[in-house]
Scaffold this motif. Structure first.
Motif, mmCIF file in Angstrom:
data_model
loop_
_atom_site.group_PDB
_atom_site.id
_atom_site.type_symbol
_atom_site.label_atom_id
_atom_site.label_comp_id
_atom_site.label_asym_id
_atom_site.label_seq_id
_atom_site.Cartn_x
_atom_site.Cartn_y
_atom_site.Cartn_z
ATOM 1 N N CYS A 175 -15.255 9.010 73.935
ATOM 2 C CA CYS A 175 -16.038 7.656 73.218
ATOM 3 C C CYS A 175 -16.205 6.628 74.382
ATOM 4 C CB CYS A 175 -14.566 7.062 72.312
ATOM 5 S SG CYS A 175 -14.366 8.218 71.120
ATOM 6 N N SER A 177 -16.161 3.486 74.050
ATOM 7 C CA SER A 177 -15.050 2.142 74.146
ATOM 8 C C SER A 177 -13.870 2.484 73.037
ATOM 9 C CB SER A 177 -16.054 1.085 73.487
ATOM 10 O OG SER A 177 -16.319 1.180 72.142
ATOM 11 N N ARG A 178 -12.925 1.564 73.291
ATOM 12 C CA ARG A 178 -11.936 1.742 72.501
ATOM 13 C C ARG A 178 -12.166 1.366 71.040
ATOM 14 N NH1 ARG A 178 -10.040 -0.569 77.141
ATOM 15 N NH2 ARG A 178 -10.141 -2.686 76.377
ATOM 16 N N ALA A 181 -13.568 4.396 69.621
ATOM 17 C CA ALA A 181 -12.380 5.647 69.097
ATOM 18 C C ALA A 181 -11.575 5.209 68.161
ATOM 19 C CB ALA A 181 -11.642 5.590 70.734
ATOM 20 N N ALA A 182 -11.337 4.048 67.797
ATOM 21 C CA ALA A 182 -10.551 3.883 66.709
ATOM 22 C C ALA A 182 -10.964 4.312 65.508
ATOM 23 C CB ALA A 182 -10.276 2.200 66.670
ATOM 24 N N THR A 191 -8.753 12.308 72.109
ATOM 25 C CA THR A 191 -9.849 11.553 72.410
ATOM 26 C C THR A 191 -9.806 11.019 73.743
ATOM 27 O OG1 THR A 191 -9.966 10.709 70.018
ATOM 28 C CG2 THR A 191 -10.471 9.097 71.788
ATOM 29 N N GLU A 192 -10.732 10.569 74.399
ATOM 30 C CA GLU A 192 -10.712 10.137 75.886
ATOM 31 C C GLU A 192 -12.018 8.836 75.710
ATOM 32 O OE1 GLU A 192 -9.989 10.183 80.257
ATOM 33 O OE2 GLU A 192 -8.923 11.260 78.406
ATOM 34 N N VAL A 193 -11.385 7.951 76.476
ATOM 35 C CA VAL A 193 -12.501 6.657 76.509
ATOM 36 C C VAL A 193 -12.880 6.604 78.086
ATOM 37 C CG1 VAL A 193 -12.722 4.192 76.194
ATOM 38 C CG2 VAL A 193 -11.535 5.342 74.545
ATOM 39 N N HIS A 195 -15.847 4.082 79.740
ATOM 40 C CA HIS A 195 -16.858 3.179 79.212
ATOM 41 C C HIS A 195 -18.389 3.616 80.144
ATOM 42 C CE1 HIS A 195 -13.354 0.692 78.594
ATOM 43 N NE2 HIS A 195 -14.169 0.257 77.704
ATOM 44 N N GLY A 327 -17.524 -3.026 71.266
ATOM 45 C CA GLY A 327 -17.375 -2.638 72.648
ATOM 46 C C GLY A 327 -17.538 -4.010 73.530
ATOM 47 N N GLU A 330 -14.745 -5.676 75.155
ATOM 48 C CA GLU A 330 -14.240 -4.901 76.332
ATOM 49 C C GLU A 330 -15.107 -5.121 77.478
ATOM 50 O OE1 GLU A 330 -13.357 -0.633 75.167
ATOM 51 O OE2 GLU A 330 -13.360 -1.445 73.304
#
Length: 425
Positions: A175, A177-178, A181-182, A191-193, A195, A327, A330
């Motif tokens: 993903c 961004s977090r 991912a949410a 899941t991996e974030v 940017h 995002g 972030e």
């Protein structure tokens, strides 16, 4: 750029890559730009393109192998944005094509030694799902999530459908961004974030002073309602009414036959701002033009998955006013790296524009803070390191002996040859 030449791959190179990046091949917008970055930054990666086009050409010119699927062209008509139920019909209609692409991809992976596959859009996701079902244990599949999943739209039915497809087709969700991912978390897929990073073209420097005259403001985005360009027009009308001299340049397409663009044109007439607004459509040299602007706007209505355009502005040193969602939160720290305003609030956006127009020192400080943050948190080297580490972790989960047996036993329907781009330079 030199024209690529076509060859036919028949044997496995000694130093074959283990990672295959699926690309559209003709995508010039956000996802296509990210794919170009990955191909440029990750050594040994190979690309599998669903269509020929500028994206395939540019990646091949870097010396990266680009294998073009013979059955990929019909995916050009697949678009979830047309509506959920229309997309479901397309999924069902195109299922034989997913299966055919899966066999083609499997044949390429056999010859090239690719065992980790990275998809970027829905056409890739469904093909990887078919591949995973037909050849269990052979590969690890990654869905690169560039969107925010709306979990309440249509009573949550589309979200549940996507979660189910992710469980079927993805070993990992990567993903941007977090926030992104949410929305996908209920799928239960690992899941991996990571940017996104600034593009190579965004290394251009902004001049110390911009030419005198009206304050030059820029907005960029695909010509769609959710990009909020109509909010920028409403805000500009308020700014001009307050006596601040300002112009707005809008970049993004498509323009021809676009109902939303026609609405924007009508708005400029109704608001009396036609002389202050110019629409440029999609421009491939947009990044080179960006340093000449005093302020950049991001006006998205729904949550922005990441905000690559905002990051490019930060990196160059153009102060940004952005809608506070997704995002973007972030990327930008409110009142430190840029200004944030409630999505869709033209009055709040106008107030931010007036504030920065009347305070050049404030603009300069925000721009400098943003430039430092972009370099320290979102550089290409950081992106490449995190992505490479992620690929390594994914590859480490492959059962080597079983997977090699699978790769050695080709399906009878798997093609034995594939078209491959090679750079002519």
């Amino acid at each position: 750029m030199s024209e690529p030449r076509f060859t036919v791959e028949t044997e496995l190179p000694a130093a074959a890559s283990r990672v295959g990046l699926l690309i559209q091949g003709d995508d010039n917008y956000g996802v296509g730009q990210v794919a170009r970055l990955i191909a440029r930054l990750i050594p040994g990666i190979e690309c599998i393109a669903f269509n020929p086009g500028s994206e395939s050409d540019e990646i091949a010119a870097l010396g990266v192998p680009v294998h073009v699927l013979e059955s990929g062209s019909p995916f050009q008509t697949f678009s979830p944005s047309r509506g959920f139920f229309a997309a479901i019909r397309q999924v069902l209609q195109k299922r034989p094509l997913w299966e055919k692409c899966a066999d083609e991809i499997h044949g390429i992976c056999q010859r090239r030694g690719l065992r980790v596959l990275h998809g970027n859009v829905f056409a890739h996701y469904f093909s990887l799902g078919a591949l995973r079902r037909k050849y269990p244990g052979c590969y690890r599949t990654i869905w690169h999530i560039h969107n925010n999943l709306n979990v309440v739209r249509h009573f949550g039915i589309p979200a549940r459908f996507n979660w189910r497809q992710a469980r079927r087709g993805a070993d990992w969700l990567l993903c941007v961004s977090r926030a992104s991912a949410a929305g996908w978390a209920p799928s239960g897929v690992a899941t991996e974030v990571v940017h996104n990073c600034v593009s190579p073209q965004a290394r251009v420097s902004r001049p110390a002073s911009v030419a005198s005259g009206p304050l030059r403001v820029v907005a960029s985005g695909r010509m769609e309602w959710n990009k909020g360009l109509h909010v920028a027009l409403e805000a500009l009308a308020r700014v001009l009414a307050a006596g601040v001299d300002m112009t707005l340049d809008v970049f993004g397409g498509p323009l021809e036959g676009n109902e939303y663009f026609a609405q924007l044109q009508a708005m400029t007439v109704e608001l009396g701002i036609t002389k202050a607004v110019q629409f440029h459509g999609f421009q491939s040299d947009f990044i080179k033009r960006l340093p000449s602007y005093d302020i950049a706007l991001q006006c998205r209505i729904d949550p922005e998955p990441f905000g690559l355009y905002v990051l490019e502005c930060m990196n160059i040193g153009v102060p940004v006013i952005a809608s506070a969602n997704g995002g973007i939160l972030e990327l930008l720290r409110a009142d430190v790296d840029g200004l944030l305003y409630p999505p869709g609030d033209a009055a709040a956006l106008a107030n931010g524009l007036i504030e920065l127009a009347r305070n050049p020192a404030r603009r300069q400080q925000l721009a400098e803070n943003a430039r430092v943050r972009a370099h320290e948190e979102f550089s290409q080297s950081i992106f490449a390191r995190r992505l490479t580490q992620f690929y390594s972790r994914v590859g480490a989960t492959l059962p080597a002996e079983d997977a090699l047996k699978c790769l050695a036993s080709a399906s009878g329907s798997a093609p034995q040859k594939s078209i491959c781009y090679e750079s002519a330079i």
